[in-house]
Design a protein around this motif. Structure first.
Motif, PDB file in Angstrom:
ATOM      1  N   ALA A  55     -35.477  85.830  31.944  1.00 36.45           N
ATOM      2  CA  ALA A  55     -35.768  84.622  32.713  1.00 36.45           C
ATOM      3  C   ALA A  55     -36.184  83.486  31.784  1.00 36.45           C
ATOM      4  CB  ALA A  55     -36.870  84.897  33.735  1.00 36.45           C
ATOM      5  N   MET A  56     -37.014  83.825  30.814  1.00 32.74           N
ATOM      6  CA  MET A  56     -37.477  82.769  29.913  1.00 32.74           C
ATOM      7  C   MET A  56     -36.316  82.187  29.110  1.00 32.74           C
ATOM      8  SD  MET A  56     -40.606  82.821  27.161  1.00 32.74           S
ATOM      9  CE  MET A  56     -41.951  83.119  28.296  1.00 32.74           C
ATOM     10  N   GLY A  99     -34.387  79.953  31.364  1.00 39.08           N
ATOM     11  CA  GLY A  99     -35.159  78.748  31.631  1.00 39.08           C
ATOM     12  C   GLY A  99     -35.149  77.794  30.450  1.00 39.08           C
ATOM     13  N   LEU A 100     -35.199  78.324  29.262  1.00 41.40           N
ATOM     14  CA  LEU A 100     -35.156  77.456  28.087  1.00 41.40           C
ATOM     15  C   LEU A 100     -33.805  76.758  27.981  1.00 41.40           C
ATOM     16  CD1 LEU A 100     -37.149  79.735  25.633  1.00 41.40           C
ATOM     17  CD2 LEU A 100     -37.797  77.459  26.432  1.00 41.40           C
ATOM     18  N   ARG A 134     -34.035  73.821  30.404  1.00 37.92           N
ATOM     19  CA  ARG A 134     -34.826  72.751  29.823  1.00 37.92           C
ATOM     20  C   ARG A 134     -34.017  72.002  28.767  1.00 37.92           C
ATOM     21  NH1 ARG A 134     -40.455  72.147  31.532  1.00 37.92           N
ATOM     22  NH2 ARG A 134     -40.191  73.207  33.504  1.00 37.92           N
ATOM     23  N   LEU A 174     -41.155  81.319  21.350  1.00 37.54           N
ATOM     24  CA  LEU A 174     -41.756  81.484  22.676  1.00 37.54           C
ATOM     25  C   LEU A 174     -41.406  82.848  23.259  1.00 37.54           C
ATOM     26  CD1 LEU A 174     -41.539  78.227  24.810  1.00 37.54           C
ATOM     27  CD2 LEU A 174     -43.551  79.492  24.071  1.00 37.54           C
ATOM     28  N   TYR A 213     -43.764  86.146  23.889  1.00 36.80           N
ATOM     29  CA  TYR A 213     -43.892  86.814  25.188  1.00 36.80           C
ATOM     30  C   TYR A 213     -43.733  88.315  25.031  1.00 36.80           C
ATOM     31  CZ  TYR A 213     -42.455  88.761  29.663  1.00 36.80           C
ATOM     32  OH  TYR A 213     -42.348  89.558  30.765  1.00 36.80           O
ATOM     33  N   GLN A 266     -46.657  91.070  25.545  1.00 33.19           N
ATOM     34  CA  GLN A 266     -46.586  92.086  26.593  1.00 33.19           C
ATOM     35  C   GLN A 266     -46.672  93.488  25.997  1.00 33.19           C
ATOM     36  OE1 GLN A 266     -47.211  89.730  29.178  1.00 33.19           O
ATOM     37  NE2 GLN A 266     -46.426  91.566  30.171  1.00 33.19           N
ATOM     38  N   GLY A 321     -43.783  77.989  27.838  1.00 39.17           N
ATOM     39  CA  GLY A 321     -43.239  79.309  28.165  1.00 39.17           C
ATOM     40  C   GLY A 321     -43.262  79.580  29.654  1.00 39.17           C
ATOM     41  N   ALA A 322     -44.360  79.242  30.278  1.00 40.53           N
ATOM     42  CA  ALA A 322     -44.479  79.512  31.713  1.00 40.53           C
ATOM     43  C   ALA A 322     -43.483  78.670  32.501  1.00 40.53           C
ATOM     44  CB  ALA A 322     -45.911  79.226  32.179  1.00 40.53           C
ATOM     45  N   ALA A 323     -43.370  77.403  32.134  1.00 43.44           N
ATOM     46  CA  ALA A 323     -42.434  76.537  32.837  1.00 43.44           C
ATOM     47  C   ALA A 323     -41.008  77.052  32.668  1.00 43.44           C
ATOM     48  CB  ALA A 323     -42.538  75.105  32.304  1.00 43.44           C
ATOM     49  N   ALA A 324     -40.666  77.454  31.462  1.00 41.51           N
ATOM     50  CA  ALA A 324     -39.323  77.983  31.219  1.00 41.51           C
ATOM     51  C   ALA A 324     -39.087  79.229  32.059  1.00 41.51           C
ATOM     52  CB  ALA A 324     -39.132  78.289  29.739  1.00 41.51           C
ATOM     53  N   MET A 325     -40.090  80.098  32.101  1.00 43.26           N
ATOM     54  CA  MET A 325     -39.904  81.333  32.858  1.00 43.26           C
ATOM     55  C   MET A 325     -39.727  81.045  34.348  1.00 43.26           C
ATOM     56  SD  MET A 325     -42.218  84.815  32.827  1.00 43.26           S
ATOM     57  CE  MET A 325     -42.022  85.232  31.112  1.00 43.26           C
ATOM     58  N   LEU A 341     -44.663  88.280  37.135  1.00 40.99           N
ATOM     59  CA  LEU A 341     -44.110  88.127  35.789  1.00 40.99           C
ATOM     60  C   LEU A 341     -44.743  86.949  35.057  1.00 40.99           C
ATOM     61  CD1 LEU A 341     -40.257  88.725  35.689  1.00 40.99           C
ATOM     62  CD2 LEU A 341     -42.072  89.971  34.526  1.00 40.99           C
ATOM     63  N   ASP A 371     -48.410  87.583  34.319  1.00 42.37           N
ATOM     64  CA  ASP A 371     -48.574  88.500  33.194  1.00 42.37           C
ATOM     65  C   ASP A 371     -48.355  87.786  31.869  1.00 42.37           C
ATOM     66  OD1 ASP A 371     -49.191  90.537  34.834  1.00 42.37           O
ATOM     67  OD2 ASP A 371     -47.282  91.592  34.678  1.00 42.37           O
ATOM     68  N   TYR A 372     -47.368  86.894  31.885  1.00 43.80           N
ATOM     69  CA  TYR A 372     -47.121  86.145  30.646  1.00 43.80           C
ATOM     70  C   TYR A 372     -48.343  85.333  30.268  1.00 43.80           C
ATOM     71  CZ  TYR A 372     -45.636  82.313  27.649  1.00 43.80           C
ATOM     72  OH  TYR A 372     -45.559  81.398  26.637  1.00 43.80           O
ATOM     73  N   GLY A 417     -51.252  87.569  29.325  1.00 37.48           N
ATOM     74  CA  GLY A 417     -50.984  88.206  28.035  1.00 37.48           C
ATOM     75  C   GLY A 417     -51.194  87.248  26.883  1.00 37.48           C
ATOM     76  N   GLN A 418     -50.719  86.027  27.055  1.00 36.30           N
ATOM     77  CA  GLN A 418     -50.870  85.057  25.974  1.00 36.30           C
ATOM     78  C   GLN A 418     -52.333  84.655  25.789  1.00 36.30           C
ATOM     79  OE1 GLN A 418     -47.603  85.697  24.740  1.00 36.30           O
ATOM     80  NE2 GLN A 418     -48.259  83.769  23.819  1.00 36.30           N
TER      81      GLN A 418
END
Lengths: 211, 211
Positions: free
Chosen positions: A157-158, A161-162, A165, A181, A185, A189, B154-158, B181, B184-185, B188-189
């Motif tokens: 997903a990331m 998403g990148l 963007r 990034l 992740y 994790q 990262g969160a926005a991309a995910m 998900l 957790d990201y 975790g970060q």
DNA sequence: TTTTATTGATTGATCAGTCAATCAAAAATA
DNA sequence: TATTTTTGATTGACTGATCAATCAATAAAA
């Protein structure tokens, strides 16, 4: 002019031209004439070889997908450990030739098309599954299967998403930043698990252990 | 029939109809007639009120964006701590009414359009920036500004990536799984930092401390 | 001469956008 | 109140442009 054996040459030229045209315009609203002109032939010839615009578009996606697979296979071959395989997949996704504005715009356009064209959707699902399953095979040895699935979902997903963007071209992240990034992740994790597996190599994934 | 004050009613009906039509067809290749029929008026009336198809589409994006902002503001109001604000933003992104196949398909179609229409791109950039900056304001108190920026990226991309995955409708993740998900990201970060800040609340973000 | 490559011209369909005309409520006037 | 005028709402019909797809014709190998 007509020499024999032009068909494969023209097909490739048209597919390449389609990718360039779609990418530069950022939309599937390109005409057969646009593509044909870019390829240096007539629109009629494009129809002759591909039958319809839709088929030419599908051939173009296939080409994109094929390139991605080739790159992934090559990158995986050079990876020695599971963790390195994961890193290789991440890196391939952001590889320079896959991450150009043109290619990103084309991918996005195809995603749009997937809503209405089942064949296109099917191809994109194949891409999504392949990425997920490749990531999974690298992650499973590093965690339980459930965590592996979860992390693969998140990483995939990331990555997607990148790409999105990137397509907006407003403060887009560099290739390196994007790779970092996703790497962070995955590492985050993996290190957050109740470590039942050795994770020593997980913090510097690209410096594989010697011997 | 003509009663006064129809304009706002028609505008809203047309925007809603555009969203439904685009969403269900999954593409901006819908005709003004399609949209107008869905709204129960003539195509000419749609032109009368919006001037052009492009302007109707832009109004539709604005409506989508406005709804998202309204939801975000409401969710943020209920969040007491920075960490809760981050969680609220994540949850809003996957809120039921934003995560339907129709809406997701419409977003995707608009992203495609952003390549060729500057005004559309501008609106989507606004969305991206707003999400990023909202996340940032929640993350900054929990980490350094650099880490906050990175995690927000990262969160926005995910989040965006999960939307794309949803649009393919092949083994899409549930709302809950998607939220988890991203949570957790972030967790975790944050927990992976050289903890110079107390992170006690970061593991159960939604159970805010009392008083 | 048969086959392959190639194209210009054409067709049929689709659509965004325009326009003149209609209808009915509201406002003005008697 | 009754009548007229004005104005907003609404549409069918039309236009001009675009485009995918077709086809008949040409040219050059084999």
């Amino acid at each position: 002019m007509p020499k024999l054996g032009m068909e494969p040459v023209r097909r490739k030229a048209l597919v390449d031209a389609a990718l360039r045209t779609i990418g530069s315009q950022g939309s599937l609203d390109v005409t057969m004439s646009d593509i044909a002109r870019e390829a240096g032939v007539s629109a009629a010839l494009a129809h002759h070889y591909f039958g319809s615009k839709q088929q030419l578009l599908i051939a173009t996606i296939r080409a994109l997908l094929g390139q991605l697979r080739t790159d992934a296979v090559a990158a995986l071959k050079a990876a020695a450990t599971p963790r390195q395989r994961v890193s290789a997949l991440i890196r391939v996704s952001f590889q320079a030739d896959q991450f150009t504005p043109d290619v990103v715009a084309a991918w996005l356009a195809f995603y749009g098309q997937a809503q209405s064209a089942d064949e296109v959707r099917h191809l994109l699902v194949i891409y999504a599954r392949r990425l997920h399953s490749n990531l999974l095979s690298g992650l499973k040895p590093l965690s339980g299967p459930d965590d592996a699935r979860r992390i693969a979902d998140g990483a995939a997903a990331m990555i997607d998403g990148l790409y999105i963007r990137q397509s907006l071209k407003a403060a887009p992240l560099s290739i390196e930043a994007s790779v970092t990034l996703v790497e962070d992740y995955v590492s985050g994790q993996l290190s957050g698990l109740n470590n039942t597996l050795p994770l020593t190599q997980s913090l510097s994934p690209l410096n594989g252990e010697r011997d």
